[in-house]
Design an enzyme around this catalytic site. Sequence first.
Site, PDB file in Angstrom:
ATOM      1  CG  HIS A  79      -0.401   0.043   2.534  1.00 23.20           C
ATOM      2  ND1 HIS A  79       0.053   1.218   3.102  1.00 23.20           N
ATOM      3  CD2 HIS A  79      -0.199  -0.924   3.462  1.00 23.20           C
ATOM      4  CE1 HIS A  79       0.497   0.954   4.326  1.00 23.20           C
ATOM      5  NE2 HIS A  79       0.369  -0.334   4.571  1.00 23.20           N
ATOM      6  CG  ASP A  81      -2.715   4.268   2.540  1.00 15.83           C
ATOM      7  OD1 ASP A  81      -2.291   3.189   2.103  1.00 15.83           O
ATOM      8  OD2 ASP A  81      -3.650   4.352   3.368  1.00 15.83           O
ATOM      9  CG  ASP A 111       2.579   0.300   7.879  1.00 15.00           C
ATOM     10  OD1 ASP A 111       2.294  -0.353   6.874  1.00 15.00           O
ATOM     11  OD2 ASP A 111       1.750   0.677   8.709  1.00 15.00           O
ATOM     12  CD  GLU A 143      -3.249  -1.402   5.209  1.00 21.01           C
ATOM     13  OE1 GLU A 143      -3.405  -2.414   5.899  1.00 21.01           O
ATOM     14  OE2 GLU A 143      -2.772  -0.354   5.681  1.00 21.01           O
ATOM     15  CD  GLU A 144      -1.581   2.297   7.410  1.00 22.81           C
ATOM     16  OE1 GLU A 144      -2.344   1.888   8.299  1.00 22.81           O
ATOM     17  OE2 GLU A 144      -0.399   1.939   7.298  1.00 22.81           O
ATOM     18  CD  GLU A 171       0.750  -3.800   5.697  1.00 26.01           C
ATOM     19  OE1 GLU A 171       1.538  -3.187   6.451  1.00 26.01           O
ATOM     20  OE2 GLU A 171      -0.250  -3.277   5.200  1.00 26.01           O
ATOM     21  CG  HIS A 365       0.390   2.979  12.428  1.00 34.84           C
ATOM     22  ND1 HIS A 365      -0.890   2.522  12.589  1.00 34.84           N
ATOM     23  CD2 HIS A 365       0.763   2.560  11.189  1.00 34.84           C
ATOM     24  CE1 HIS A 365      -1.275   1.842  11.516  1.00 34.84           C
ATOM     25  NE2 HIS A 365      -0.276   1.862  10.652  1.00 34.84           N
TER      26      HIS A 365
HETATM   27 ZN   LIG Z   1       0.722  -1.173   6.437  1.00 31.85          ZN
END
Ligand SMILES: [Zn+2]
Length: 397
Positions: A79, A81, A111, A143-144, A171, A365
């Site tokens: 992903h 984003d 990530d 995705e997030e 991931e 994150h």
């Molecule tokens: Zn991710």
Amino acid sequence: MNLQASQDLSSNTLSILRDLVAFDSTSYRSNFDLIDYVRVYLEGFNIQSEVIFNEDQNKANLLAKIGSGFEPAIVLSGHTDVVPVGGQNWLSDPFSLTVREGRAYGRGTSDMKGFIASVLAAVPAMVKASLSRPVYIALSYDEEVGCAGVPSLIDFIAHQQIEIATCIIGEPSSLKPVTAHTGKHVYTCQFHGTPMHSSLAPEGVNAISYAGRVIAEIENLVQIAKTFAVKDTRFTHPYPTLNIGRISGGKAVNIVAEHCQFDVECRYPPGSSADFFTIGLQQIMQSVAHLPMQQKHPSACAICEETVSYPAFSSTDASPAAQLVRRLTGANESYAVNYGTEAGLFEKAGFSSVVCGPGDIAQAHQPNEFIALSQLTACDNMLNSLLTELSVKEAMS
Ligand SMILES: [Zn+2]
């Protein structure tokens, strides 16, 4: 583990990662710049990309095929984003890659732009090789915010009748093969009360109190959740878990609150079910709507709507995807994780899938997110092994 037979980290991987991190592709923004960067990069190797736009035409998925082998394909999926950096204390610019002490810092390094960088850096070698199976690069958006972008990419693959052998979802798993993860349902619940002077509070409906009754009932569901435990001991919590992660409402202490809203999620391991939550929540909403004060004020109302949902993911050690990644990394175990990925959606579409990517989920994150350079090297090596495996088959056929 054959990852030990490591080559040096490709300077290409690091320089592509630097470029990718510099695109602020936070989910609420467009990812066009990043997608276009990848499209132009691939075009440099005569690889055409399919760009699949969202309805609002402000975000896109990308699918690109490398090689012309006739065997079912390998999909390398990531992903584009990233999560927001607002309110986090970063020691360096999150959108400018900073390398220090064996780590590369920046939003999305783990990530999961590190994986995408490694994949793109492998493209020149893939193009040169004669591959027995095509390799598809599949990049998604959103995705997030609940795997919202990838369904149209999966639909596209299905519609084109592309035969898929294996999907690797890169991931961050510290390059361990992950064959199971939780599914999730998120609801946003909104409450409308009757705004009036607080001295008249007994005559009205306070939206915050209204929401509070529902929250108290949801807390009862937490106890019920444990009765839906599964036997998979790889999960830290092998039963559905609930969390109310955000709440807002009210204007001032002397006004009966007109509005309140909260978000609540339920994560559940494969083999379990979130029905007790999705059905239970609707029953709770109906029961509070029948309280006398709500009936006296028909304008006071509440609604809970599902805003995010993705399925749990479960595969087996014998699946083609798990077997492939075991061969490539030398791993001899597979893992289950409590976070979600797009793997459940790929698997549900009938594509054998596994989660395996560089970086530690603990970094995802977080402020000062980083990826260890050794993880990038190991990912380069994994892709190199993939190339060898696909090339060897060609030579043998
Ligand atoms: Zn991710």
